[in-house]
Write a protein that holds these residues in place. Structure first.
Motif, PDB file in Angstrom:
ATOM      1  N   LEU A   1      13.415 -10.569  -3.596  1.00 42.93           N
ATOM      2  CA  LEU A   1      14.247 -11.207  -4.620  1.00 42.93           C
ATOM      3  C   LEU A   1      15.722 -10.978  -4.314  1.00 42.93           C
ATOM      4  N   ALA A   2      16.070  -9.746  -3.962  1.00 44.03           N
ATOM      5  CA  ALA A   2      17.465  -9.446  -3.607  1.00 44.03           C
ATOM      6  C   ALA A   2      17.892 -10.235  -2.372  1.00 44.03           C
ATOM      7  N   LEU A   3      17.004 -10.315  -1.378  1.00 45.49           N
ATOM      8  CA  LEU A   3      17.330 -11.030  -0.144  1.00 45.49           C
ATOM      9  C   LEU A   3      17.474 -12.528  -0.403  1.00 45.49           C
ATOM     10  N   THR A   4      16.609 -13.063  -1.254  1.00 47.55           N
ATOM     11  CA  THR A   4      16.682 -14.490  -1.579  1.00 47.55           C
ATOM     12  C   THR A   4      17.949 -14.812  -2.351  1.00 47.55           C
ATOM     13  N   THR A   5      18.344 -13.905  -3.216  1.00 47.92           N
ATOM     14  CA  THR A   5      19.594 -14.101  -3.959  1.00 47.92           C
ATOM     15  C   THR A   5      20.780 -14.164  -3.012  1.00 47.92           C
TER      16      THR A   5
ATOM     17  N   LEU B   1      27.470  -8.884  -7.578  1.00 44.04           N
ATOM     18  CA  LEU B   1      28.893  -9.219  -7.532  1.00 44.04           C
ATOM     19  C   LEU B   1      29.771  -8.080  -7.014  1.00 44.04           C
ATOM     20  N   PRO B   2      29.631  -6.847  -7.508  1.00 37.88           N
ATOM     21  CA  PRO B   2      30.506  -5.791  -6.960  1.00 37.88           C
ATOM     22  C   PRO B   2      30.286  -5.544  -5.474  1.00 37.88           C
ATOM     23  N   GLY B   3      29.046  -5.680  -5.011  1.00 36.29           N
ATOM     24  CA  GLY B   3      28.786  -5.507  -3.589  1.00 36.29           C
ATOM     25  C   GLY B   3      29.486  -6.549  -2.744  1.00 36.29           C
TER      26      GLY B   3
ATOM     27  N   VAL C   1      22.769  -4.637  -0.776  1.00 36.55           N
ATOM     28  CA  VAL C   1      22.809  -3.227  -1.195  1.00 36.55           C
ATOM     29  C   VAL C   1      22.887  -3.121  -2.712  1.00 36.55           C
ATOM     30  N   PHE C   2      23.748  -3.909  -3.339  1.00 39.59           N
ATOM     31  CA  PHE C   2      23.881  -3.822  -4.797  1.00 39.59           C
ATOM     32  C   PHE C   2      22.712  -4.483  -5.517  1.00 39.59           C
TER      33      PHE C   2
ATOM     34  N   PHE D   1      36.523  -4.630   2.378  1.00 41.76           N
ATOM     35  CA  PHE D   1      36.463  -3.762   3.556  1.00 41.76           C
ATOM     36  C   PHE D   1      36.134  -4.526   4.838  1.00 41.76           C
ATOM     37  N   GLY D   2      36.077  -5.840   4.762  1.00 40.35           N
ATOM     38  CA  GLY D   2      35.836  -6.638   5.953  1.00 40.35           C
ATOM     39  C   GLY D   2      34.411  -6.599   6.462  1.00 40.35           C
ATOM     40  N   ALA D   3      33.460  -6.215   5.612  1.00 38.82           N
ATOM     41  CA  ALA D   3      32.047  -6.164   6.005  1.00 38.82           C
ATOM     42  C   ALA D   3      31.379  -7.495   5.648  1.00 38.82           C
ATOM     43  N   PRO D   4      30.222  -7.797   6.236  1.00 36.65           N
ATOM     44  CA  PRO D   4      29.496  -9.023   5.866  1.00 36.65           C
ATOM     45  C   PRO D   4      29.128  -9.006   4.386  1.00 36.65           C
TER      46      PRO D   4
END
Length: 288
Positions: free
Chosen positions: A183-187, A51-53, A70-71, A60-63
């Motif tokens: 797992l992070a990518l699937t989320t 969530l914070p990521g 990252v988070f 900041f206008g990033a994807p």
């Protein structure tokens, strides 16, 4: 027939259906390993920790996919670090990290001017997905599925017998890290469909349903992926005709599948286990 075709006349329904099916199918694949390895809580931790990521990426206008990934990886590293450098148990480390990062995300949302838009990250907004969102989900989903299927034997051995995997030369640490990265990518892939709060259901229920129904892991992968995609189709149509939450509808469809498997699965279902535990009557003994 109009029941099926009328929603597809709307472009946003076409996008919603394709995004939901793609995200659900990939989550179904990964859920098989999460269930077998007892990593369901880890899936919940990663889902909430991104969530914070997402909020920072939006600010900041990033994807948003970049910030989420990252988070998600940061959560995995923090959990591993606390687990390896303290006497706390693994589930305690997970609880500390994901609740802290999730709370940070809520604070950041409260300080962000466009709060309404970010609420969709919590609860999902599959009906608002664009064609660009579809391409992003498809690309991430294909990458995740390709790695899972390419290394499925290594991941499966890791799930069933970590010691044997290490003894035959497999790097169990690298495999675990890679699986957590997936797992992070699937989320991130499922984020747009269900949002953070419900995505954990997509990472657990399909694998649990397939576990009850299947005898081999290959069957489990197929059943989990297909059942998750089917639940996505049912959920999207139900949300259109009944005017209810799309994410909630998809999860309820998965829950219905699990309930049926829990009760009626031939070998592992409730009725089958009760039947096998019941003493044989004299007539049954004669028949056997």
């Amino acid at each position: 027939m109009e029941l099926l075709t009328q929603p597809l006349e709307l472009p946003f329904m076409q996008n919603a259906l394709m995004v939901a099916v793609a995200a659900s199918a990939v989550c179904g694949l990964l859920s098989c390993w999460l269930v077998l390895m007892g990593w369901s809580l880890m899936g919940e931790a990663v889902a909430h920790s991104i969530l914070p990521g997402v909020v920072l990426a939006y600010a900041f206008g990033a994807p948003m996919a970049v910030g989420a990934f990252v988070f998600g990886m940061l959560a995995v590293l923090l959990i591993g670090g606390i687990n390896n450098t303290s006497t706390l148990k693994h589930d305690t480390a997970i609880g500390v990290v994901f609740t802290s990062l999730f709370a940070l995300g809520l604070v950041l949302i409260s300080r962000t001017p466009s709060e309404t838009h970010l609420q969709h990250i919590l609860f999902g907004n599959v009906l608002g997905t664009s064609r660009g969102d579809l391409y992003q989900v498809a690309a991430l989903g294909l990458l995740t599925a390709a790695v899972l299927l390419l290394l499925r034997r290594d991941f499966t051995l890791l799930a069933f017998d970590r010691t044997h995997a290490h003894s035959i030369g497999l790097s169990t640490g690298v495999l675990s890290a890679l699986l957590l990265s997936l797992l992070a990518l699937t989320t991130v892939t499922a984020l747009q469909t269900l949002g953070i709060i419900l995505v954990v259901a997509m990472l657990v229920i399909p694998g649990a349903t397939a576990f009850l129904l299947c005898r081999t892991f290959g069957q489990m992968l197929a059943v989990a992926s297909v059942s998750a995609a089917l639940a996505a189709v049912v959920g999207v149509y139900a949300s259109y005709w009944l005017d209810i939450s799309t994410g909630g509808s998809i999860v309820l469809a998965q829950a219905a599948q699990f309930s049926l498997a829990y009760v009626f699965a031939p070998r592992k279902g409730l009725l089958g286990r009760l039947r096998r535990s019941r003493p044989l009557s004299p007539a049954d003994r004669l028949a056997s």
